[in-house]
Design a protein around this motif. Structure first.
Motif, mmCIF file in Angstrom:
data_model
loop_
_atom_site.group_PDB
_atom_site.id
_atom_site.type_symbol
_atom_site.label_atom_id
_atom_site.label_comp_id
_atom_site.label_asym_id
_atom_site.label_seq_id
_atom_site.Cartn_x
_atom_site.Cartn_y
_atom_site.Cartn_z
ATOM 1 N N ALA A 54 0.821 -1.210 0.000
ATOM 2 C CA ALA A 54 0.000 0.000 0.000
ATOM 3 C C ALA A 54 0.853 1.257 0.000
ATOM 4 N N ALA A 55 2.006 1.187 0.633
ATOM 5 C CA ALA A 55 2.848 2.376 0.731
ATOM 6 C C ALA A 55 3.499 2.734 -0.597
ATOM 7 N N GLY A 56 3.325 1.889 -1.612
ATOM 8 C CA GLY A 56 3.904 2.205 -2.906
ATOM 9 C C GLY A 56 3.185 3.316 -3.636
ATOM 10 N N ALA A 57 1.936 3.591 -3.256
ATOM 11 C CA ALA A 57 1.164 4.646 -3.913
ATOM 12 C C ALA A 57 1.501 6.001 -3.291
ATOM 13 N N VAL A 58 1.031 7.066 -3.956
ATOM 14 C CA VAL A 58 1.214 8.405 -3.404
ATOM 15 C C VAL A 58 0.380 8.515 -2.129
ATOM 16 N N ALA A 59 1.023 8.851 -1.019
ATOM 17 C CA ALA A 59 0.346 8.787 0.266
ATOM 18 C C ALA A 59 0.108 10.171 0.834
ATOM 19 N N PRO A 60 -1.127 10.512 1.144
ATOM 20 C CA PRO A 60 -1.395 11.776 1.837
ATOM 21 C C PRO A 60 -0.964 11.667 3.298
ATOM 22 N N GLU A 61 -0.798 12.806 3.937
ATOM 23 C CA GLU A 61 -0.450 12.798 5.363
ATOM 24 C C GLU A 61 -1.717 12.600 6.180
ATOM 25 N N ILE A 62 -1.704 11.568 7.030
ATOM 26 C CA ILE A 62 -2.848 11.248 7.860
ATOM 27 C C ILE A 62 -2.547 11.672 9.300
ATOM 28 N N ARG A 63 -3.484 12.368 9.921
ATOM 29 C CA ARG A 63 -3.379 12.714 11.342
ATOM 30 C C ARG A 63 -4.504 11.995 12.066
ATOM 31 N N LEU A 64 -4.144 11.018 12.892
ATOM 32 C CA LEU A 64 -5.162 10.191 13.527
ATOM 33 C C LEU A 64 -6.111 11.024 14.381
ATOM 34 N N SER A 65 -5.594 12.065 15.037
ATOM 35 C CA SER A 65 -6.426 12.870 15.928
ATOM 36 C C SER A 65 -7.594 13.530 15.208
ATOM 37 N N SER A 66 -7.372 13.946 13.971
ATOM 38 C CA SER A 66 -8.438 14.617 13.222
ATOM 39 C C SER A 66 -9.049 13.746 12.133
ATOM 40 N N ASP A 67 -8.301 12.757 11.645
ATOM 41 C CA ASP A 67 -8.744 11.986 10.475
ATOM 42 C C ASP A 67 -9.410 10.659 10.817
ATOM 43 N N LEU A 68 -9.464 10.274 12.105
ATOM 44 C CA LEU A 68 -10.033 8.966 12.428
ATOM 45 C C LEU A 68 -11.459 8.800 11.916
ATOM 46 N N PRO A 69 -12.370 9.783 12.124
ATOM 47 C CA PRO A 69 -13.717 9.597 11.566
ATOM 48 C C PRO A 69 -13.703 9.377 10.053
ATOM 49 N N ASN A 70 -12.766 10.046 9.344
ATOM 50 C CA ASN A 70 -12.667 9.869 7.897
ATOM 51 C C ASN A 70 -12.155 8.475 7.550
ATOM 52 N N LEU A 71 -11.223 7.954 8.349
ATOM 53 C CA LEU A 71 -10.701 6.610 8.106
ATOM 54 C C LEU A 71 -11.791 5.561 8.302
ATOM 55 N N LEU A 72 -12.535 5.690 9.389
ATOM 56 C CA LEU A 72 -13.625 4.737 9.637
ATOM 57 C C LEU A 72 -14.688 4.839 8.547
ATOM 58 N N ASP A 73 -14.958 6.066 8.121
ATOM 59 C CA ASP A 73 -15.925 6.292 7.048
ATOM 60 C C ASP A 73 -15.435 5.689 5.735
ATOM 61 N N ALA A 74 -14.123 5.767 5.490
ATOM 62 C CA ALA A 74 -13.562 5.234 4.245
ATOM 63 C C ALA A 74 -13.742 3.717 4.174
ATOM 64 N N VAL A 75 -13.646 3.036 5.325
ATOM 65 C CA VAL A 75 -13.888 1.590 5.351
ATOM 66 C C VAL A 75 -15.326 1.297 4.919
ATOM 67 N N ASP A 76 -16.283 2.013 5.519
ATOM 68 C CA ASP A 76 -17.698 1.793 5.169
ATOM 69 C C ASP A 76 -17.968 2.159 3.708
ATOM 70 N N MET A 77 -17.354 3.267 3.261
ATOM 71 C CA MET A 77 -17.560 3.718 1.885
ATOM 72 C C MET A 77 -17.063 2.678 0.887
ATOM 73 N N ALA A 78 -15.855 2.145 1.136
ATOM 74 C CA ALA A 78 -15.297 1.150 0.220
ATOM 75 C C ALA A 78 -16.162 -0.108 0.196
ATOM 76 N N ALA A 79 -16.612 -0.550 1.356
ATOM 77 C CA ALA A 79 -17.432 -1.756 1.427
ATOM 78 C C ALA A 79 -18.765 -1.557 0.710
ATOM 79 N N ALA A 80 -19.332 -0.350 0.799
ATOM 80 C CA ALA A 80 -20.630 -0.067 0.179
ATOM 81 C C ALA A 80 -20.534 0.033 -1.337
#
Length: 762
Positions: free
Chosen positions: A323-349
């Protein structure tokens, strides 16, 4: 209009008003030349005398305003070019301009109107609907204005709809608004239409590509998001994405919520988000956009793993590298966690189950350090469902492990045993030996917490042998840390020191800082039990620094608790109290009930020594309740022995303490824990001594002394010697009493023990 009415007296020569219709698009928007014609007629110019040319009309307009005090209200302006010809030149005049987009006008004072407050929205609803209906259902009224997003137009529509239906309850209307898919359809009455109002900005304020961006942002379920997400959604560069975001902000369809360095975060008003999702349904490219965004998040989280300290035995190293081979944005867990959890649901849907699963696997290990148990448990459940859909047995077992691990932290030990056992069963015949070894270690830890130490050690030894067979020294080191913890609980302290120091050599070699710190906590605890304070504090100081540097609140607090125990036993009671109080606050906040109970027990011991018996009872009672609810027999035995100590020192003739003292001894014997048995026997001996039965007290205390000496536990050796000296003194054997007192003093002196027990007895 309200402002214009409020200042009418300041402009005695009148007011001019026009709706410029700027939001409705260039084809409909009012032309400045036409508006000037209307204004000139309003100012008394005969139609035949109005110039044809725009410049001439502008000049005449300003001439007519010279020396007058007139307020000009330009409503719904499109842009600066539409407004500038209509600005008066005389300083006695003033202009109010409204626009959905910010305007750059010389001499202007921009004012952005925020949403209404809840109180203001309720008042607006009351003015439309009547106070009686609103006040009859205050909670429903509040929820209605919240569902309207505190937007005046939506609140006005809600009030009008309810006014048209006098028999409707506010609860009925609130239920209809709660359905996000139908909310905008409901917010329409007469010529008031929330969707139409938003669509004006959408249709006439955005280009085709900007409208595509608006639609695809409907994929995001989190309340706000970082600006970089638009790049993967549109498959465009960051510069183009930034310009599109700025356009949507200007059109009042998106809000820039915050700026962190060079990265902005954006969010939709709730009703605008509903509109975005409506438009999203018509897009045929939403699945590919969702895949690109989920892939970007996957790369970003993988990059986090490349630089973070490992928290455990990973089974996804290849996934990180891929996964790290792609262009990676900077993730900040403190602010981005809701987006990460949402991304899991979005991908599955959107039929991206593998991507969703991979993302879940990478997010979960990041949740341990910040103690995010709820998110961890939810994501593990989602991951298990996805792994089952894909028929991926190894990852099913991995998710069972994650479920078990978070269950341990939340105090559900029996549930954890079940999850680990299920994971091992799933792996049968899969050839995944390393994953099985990790599950065996975790199962051993869960068994240890419910007092099944023989089974626990057996599982851990099995896991260790697998790591040895695999030629995995790091895995073996992790196993030794777990085994050392069991050896510590079973009072095989020299074996524990050997296991933990052996593990530390490997962990330091591999630079696994967090697991190094965890091993140091266990080793420091062993040294404290042996009253080797210098060695204990060296361990605790090092591991505390490692935990603190890693931002690990839970383990930092747990280390502080251990340091507090050393402070207590060596007489630094003020420092101990401060550390226990701070640790208790952390454990309460993150929901770690077991460590909270342990800290309450430690606090109870300190309070006993300080003579604050009522407070001690309160702490110990709460700790007992927690351990009983968790079915943690070892923790229960610890607290029961301390409760027994408190009751024994409070004994008065006629008290029936036998049930309390016996319960502590029985639990200790069931656990086959010699040190706890010794502690319980000393409590019984104390009561016998206070009942004036010195011979029976001596008979009860002598085995406790032998156990303490055999185990090398100076604290309890000193306590036993002190009690035996008092018993012999009471029996009239003064020579033996003096000898035992001297021995007790020597143990206290040699090991730097503070006479806390004696202080409590007094």
């Amino acid at each position: 209009m309200h402002v214009a009415s409020a200042v009418v007296d300041e402009f005695p020569d009148g007011q001019l008003y026009v709706n410029l219709r700027g939001v409705e698009g260039p084809a409909v928007a009012a032309q400045p030349s036409d508006v000037l014609g209307e204004f000139l007629r309003a100012l008394g110019v005969d139609g035949a005398n109005i110039p044809v040319g725009a410049r001439e009309r502008e000049a005449l307009y300003r001439t007519r305003l010279a020396g007058k005090r007139i307020l000009v209200l330009l409503d719904n302006a499109a842009d600066e070019a539409q407004v500038r010809p209509l600005l008066p030149g005389d300083p006695g005049c003033a202009v109010i301009v409204t626009s959905r987009s910010p305007l750059a006008l010389d001499g202007g004072h921009p004012l952005s109107l925020d949403l209404m407050t809840e109180r203001e929205a309720i008042d607006l609803l009351r003015n439309i609907l009547g106070a009686d209906r609103v006040d009859a259902e205050p909670a429903e009224a509040l929820e209605i204005v919240r569902l309207c997003g505190l937007l005046p137009l939506a609140v006005r529509i809600s009030g009008a709809r309810l006014a048209q239906s006098p028999k409707w309850s506010l609860s009925r209307w609130r239920s209809g608004l709660a359905d996000e898919r139908r909310r905008l359809r409901k917010l329409k009455v007469g010529d008031l239409d929330a969707r139409a109002s938003f669509n004006l900005s959408y249709d006439h304020g955005l280009t085709k590509e900007q409208r595509r961006a608006f639609d695809l942002l409907g994929l995001i379920g989190a309340r706000d998001f970082p600006g970089w997400v638009l790049g993967p959604l549109l498959n465009c560069g960051s510069h183009d994405a930034d310009e599109i975001l700025e356009a949507m902000v200007r059109a009042q369809l998106l809000e820039e919520i915050s700026v962190d360095g060079e990265e902005s975060r954006y969010g939709f008003h709730d009703l605008v988000r509903d509109l975005s999702r409506e438009h999203l349904e018509a897009r045929t490219d939403r699945a590919s956009a969702a895949a690109r965004l989920a892939g970007a998040y996957l790369s970003g989280v993988a990059s986090m793993h490349k630089v973070r300290d490992p928290t455990g035995l990973s089974t996804w190293d290849d996934l990180v590298m891929c996964a790290a081979g792609a262009v990676a944005p900077e993730i900040r867990l403190s602010s981005d966690l809701p987006n990460l959890l949402d991304a899991v649901d979005m991908a599955a849907a959107h039929a991206q189950e593998r991507c969703a699963l991979d993302l879940a696997r990478l997010i979960i290990p990041l949740l341990e350090v910040p103690s995010l148990w709820t998110e961890w448990a939810s994501l593990a459940d989602t991951g298990l469902d996805l792994a089952r859909q894909l028929g991926d047995r190894p990852v099913q077992a991995e998710m069972c492990r994650h479920q078990g691990e978070v269950s341990i932290y939340r105090g559900y030990r029996e549930a954890a045993i079940g999850r680990f056992t299920t994971g091992l069963r799933v792996l049968e015949g899969s050839g995944e030996a390393r994953a099985g070894a990790v599950l065996l270690l975790r199962l051993g830890e869960a068994l240890r917490f419910v007092g099944r130490t023989d089974e626990a050690l057996d599982r851990m030894e099995q896991g260790k042998r697998i790591f040895i067979d695999l030629g995995d020294p790091l895995g073996e080191a992790y196993a030794l840390v777990s085994i050392g913890g069991i050896q510590r609980v079973r009072m095989r302290w020299d074996d524990a020191v050997e296991s933990l120091t052996g593990a530390l050599r490997v962990l330091r070699e591999f630079r696994h800082r967090r697991q190094t710190a965890i091993a140091l906590v266990s080793l420091g605890d062993v040294y404290h039990l042996k009253a080797l304070w210098t060695e204990a504090m060296e361990c605790f100081d090092e591991c505390r620094r490692l935990f603190h540097d890693g931002g690990d609140r839970m383990w930092t607090a747990n280390t502080d608790r251990h340091i507090g125990i050393v402070d207590f036993l060596t007489g630094r009671w003020i420092e101990a109290r401060s550390r226990f109080t701070a640790a208790l606050e952390v454990f309460t906040k993150i929901g770690d009930n077991r460590k909270r109970a342990l800290t309450l027990w430690n606090s109870g011991e300190l309070l006993i020594a300080e003579g604050r018996r009522e407070e001690a009872h309160a702490c110990l009672d709460e700790a007992l309740q927690i351990f009983e609810s968790m079915k943690d027999r070892f923790g229960l035995a610890l607290v029961l022995t301390t409760v027994g100590q408190l009751c024994a020192t409070e004994y008065a003739l006629g008290d029936d303490l036998d049930p309390q003292l016996t319960r502590g001894l029985v639990v200790a014997q069931e656990l086959d824990h010699d040190l706890l048995i010794a502690m319980a026997k000393l409590n019984k001996a104390e009561v016998l001594l206070r009942q004036d039965h010195p011979s029976e007290a001596i008979a009860m205390a002598r085995p406790a002394l032998e156990i303490s000496r055999r185990l090398g536990a100076p604290r309890w050796e000193a306590n036993a010697l002190t009690l035996l000296a008092r018993a012999h003194e009471q029996a009239g054997d003064h020579t033996t009493a003096r000898r035992l007192t001297t021995e007790s003093s020597e143990v206290h002196r040699r090991f730097g023990l503070y006479r806390a027990t004696e202080a409590a007895r007094r």
